[in-house]
Scaffold this motif. Sequence first.
Motif, PDB file in Angstrom:
ATOM      1  N   MET A   1       6.280  -0.004  15.713  1.00 34.60           N
ATOM      2  CA  MET A   1       6.140   0.833  14.540  1.00 34.60           C
ATOM      3  C   MET A   1       6.379   0.024  13.271  1.00 34.60           C
ATOM      4  O   MET A   1       5.614   0.134  12.325  1.00 34.60           O
ATOM      5  CB  MET A   1       7.120   2.007  14.662  1.00 34.60           C
ATOM      6  N   LEU A   2       7.444  -0.762  13.266  1.00 35.00           N
ATOM      7  CA  LEU A   2       7.753  -1.581  12.093  1.00 35.00           C
ATOM      8  C   LEU A   2       6.639  -2.579  11.827  1.00 35.00           C
ATOM      9  O   LEU A   2       6.334  -2.883  10.669  1.00 35.00           O
ATOM     10  CB  LEU A   2       9.089  -2.307  12.301  1.00 35.00           C
ATOM     11  N   ARG A   3       5.996  -3.044  12.883  1.00 36.35           N
ATOM     12  CA  ARG A   3       4.889  -3.980  12.728  1.00 36.35           C
ATOM     13  C   ARG A   3       3.761  -3.354  11.908  1.00 36.35           C
ATOM     14  O   ARG A   3       3.187  -3.979  11.025  1.00 36.35           O
ATOM     15  CB  ARG A   3       4.368  -4.404  14.093  1.00 36.35           C
ATOM     16  N   TYR A   4       3.453  -2.078  12.180  1.00 37.53           N
ATOM     17  CA  TYR A   4       2.396  -1.391  11.443  1.00 37.53           C
ATOM     18  C   TYR A   4       2.813  -1.118  10.000  1.00 37.53           C
ATOM     19  O   TYR A   4       1.988  -1.193   9.093  1.00 37.53           O
ATOM     20  CB  TYR A   4       1.997  -0.093  12.138  1.00 37.53           C
ATOM     21  N   VAL A   5       4.074  -0.796   9.805  1.00 37.68           N
ATOM     22  CA  VAL A   5       4.561  -0.571   8.438  1.00 37.68           C
ATOM     23  C   VAL A   5       4.431  -1.850   7.630  1.00 37.68           C
ATOM     24  O   VAL A   5       3.984  -1.831   6.477  1.00 37.68           O
ATOM     25  CB  VAL A   5       6.021  -0.065   8.454  1.00 37.68           C
ATOM     26  N   LEU A   6       4.795  -2.973   8.221  1.00 36.02           N
ATOM     27  CA  LEU A   6       4.685  -4.242   7.511  1.00 36.02           C
ATOM     28  C   LEU A   6       3.226  -4.662   7.324  1.00 36.02           C
ATOM     29  O   LEU A   6       2.854  -5.213   6.290  1.00 36.02           O
ATOM     30  CB  LEU A   6       5.459  -5.330   8.253  1.00 36.02           C
ATOM     31  N   GLN A   7       2.399  -4.382   8.304  1.00 38.20           N
ATOM     32  CA  GLN A   7       0.986  -4.761   8.208  1.00 38.20           C
ATOM     33  C   GLN A   7       0.277  -3.950   7.127  1.00 38.20           C
ATOM     34  O   GLN A   7      -0.539  -4.490   6.384  1.00 38.20           O
ATOM     35  CB  GLN A   7       0.289  -4.542   9.542  1.00 38.20           C
ATOM     36  N   TYR A   8       0.597  -2.684   7.015  1.00 38.03           N
ATOM     37  CA  TYR A   8      -0.081  -1.794   6.067  1.00 38.03           C
ATOM     38  C   TYR A   8       0.816  -1.442   4.875  1.00 38.03           C
ATOM     39  O   TYR A   8       0.721  -0.346   4.335  1.00 38.03           O
ATOM     40  CB  TYR A   8      -0.530  -0.522   6.785  1.00 38.03           C
ATOM     41  N   LYS A   9       1.639  -2.380   4.437  1.00 40.80           N
ATOM     42  CA  LYS A   9       2.619  -2.091   3.381  1.00 40.80           C
ATOM     43  C   LYS A   9       1.960  -1.649   2.082  1.00 40.80           C
ATOM     44  O   LYS A   9       2.413  -0.705   1.445  1.00 40.80           O
ATOM     45  CB  LYS A   9       3.545  -3.272   3.161  1.00 40.80           C
ATOM     46  N   PHE A  10       0.892  -2.287   1.660  1.00 36.72           N
ATOM     47  CA  PHE A  10       0.230  -1.904   0.410  1.00 36.72           C
ATOM     48  C   PHE A  10      -0.484  -0.559   0.569  1.00 36.72           C
ATOM     49  O   PHE A  10      -0.470   0.268  -0.347  1.00 36.72           O
ATOM     50  CB  PHE A  10      -0.755  -2.983  -0.038  1.00 36.72           C
ATOM     51  N   SER A  11      -1.086  -0.335   1.710  1.00 35.62           N
ATOM     52  CA  SER A  11      -1.770   0.933   1.964  1.00 35.62           C
ATOM     53  C   SER A  11      -0.782   2.096   1.957  1.00 35.62           C
ATOM     54  O   SER A  11      -1.055   3.155   1.380  1.00 35.62           O
ATOM     55  CB  SER A  11      -2.478   0.909   3.312  1.00 35.62           C
ATOM     56  N   LEU A  12       0.343   1.908   2.618  1.00 37.25           N
ATOM     57  CA  LEU A  12       1.346   2.973   2.669  1.00 37.25           C
ATOM     58  C   LEU A  12       1.918   3.260   1.290  1.00 37.25           C
ATOM     59  O   LEU A  12       2.137   4.426   0.932  1.00 37.25           O
ATOM     60  CB  LEU A  12       2.455   2.607   3.656  1.00 37.25           C
ATOM     61  N   LEU A  13       2.154   2.228   0.511  1.00 38.56           N
ATOM     62  CA  LEU A  13       2.657   2.420  -0.848  1.00 38.56           C
ATOM     63  C   LEU A  13       1.635   3.170  -1.705  1.00 38.56           C
ATOM     64  O   LEU A  13       1.976   4.115  -2.417  1.00 38.56           O
ATOM     65  CB  LEU A  13       3.003   1.072  -1.484  1.00 38.56           C
ATOM     66  N   LEU A  14       0.391   2.769  -1.605  1.00 32.10           N
ATOM     67  CA  LEU A  14      -0.677   3.437  -2.355  1.00 32.10           C
ATOM     68  C   LEU A  14      -0.850   4.882  -1.890  1.00 32.10           C
ATOM     69  O   LEU A  14      -1.023   5.795  -2.715  1.00 32.10           O
ATOM     70  CB  LEU A  14      -1.978   2.653  -2.189  1.00 32.10           C
ATOM     71  N   ALA A  15      -0.770   5.128  -0.593  1.00 31.02           N
ATOM     72  CA  ALA A  15      -0.873   6.490  -0.064  1.00 31.02           C
ATOM     73  C   ALA A  15       0.282   7.360  -0.557  1.00 31.02           C
ATOM     74  O   ALA A  15       0.088   8.538  -0.895  1.00 31.02           O
ATOM     75  CB  ALA A  15      -0.907   6.462   1.463  1.00 31.02           C
ATOM     76  N   LEU A  16       1.475   6.791  -0.635  1.00 34.07           N
ATOM     77  CA  LEU A  16       2.629   7.532  -1.138  1.00 34.07           C
ATOM     78  C   LEU A  16       2.440   7.910  -2.604  1.00 34.07           C
ATOM     79  O   LEU A  16       2.709   9.044  -3.006  1.00 34.07           O
ATOM     80  CB  LEU A  16       3.904   6.707  -0.953  1.00 34.07           C
ATOM     81  N   VAL A  17       1.948   6.981  -3.410  1.00 32.36           N
ATOM     82  CA  VAL A  17       1.702   7.265  -4.827  1.00 32.36           C
ATOM     83  C   VAL A  17       0.646   8.356  -4.967  1.00 32.36           C
ATOM     84  O   VAL A  17       0.807   9.292  -5.770  1.00 32.36           O
ATOM     85  CB  VAL A  17       1.279   5.975  -5.581  1.00 32.36           C
TER      86      VAL A  17
END
Length: 130
Positions: free
Chosen positions: A1-17
């Motif tokens: 799970m952490l691997r995916y969070v680190l891999q998609y860090k910019f996507s997740l940040l943008l999705a949160l915004v």
Amino acid sequence: MLRYVLQYKFSLLLALVIALLSLAPSSRLPDSALYSIPYIDKIAHCIMYGSLGFVALMENRCSRQCIVNHLIIIFGIFLASTLIEILQATVVPSRAAEWSDLLANSLGLLAAYLVFRLFGGLWIFRFLKS
């Protein structure tokens, strides 16, 4: 799970915004002269989801030939945008869901996919794959 969070860090940040902006009551958004531009809401939807789609495709670390993975990512983002529209209609009292917003989101995702296919291999986007 952490691997995916680190891999998609910019996507997740943008999705949160995007989620925070979409679910904020309209009274909490700042007034701007930009709101007088016709269809600015639809343009914003197209740009937000287009940006999210492009960044997620770049962070995928799959070659540009992994069409199935790319379509899953695009469809997943579309489902998330649909959920946000439903939440706007049911949870946020001063916001409303619109079919035209979903259409704008879809057009942004389609544009993101096309731009990714055309320009995703350029070295300038290399930082998204780190």
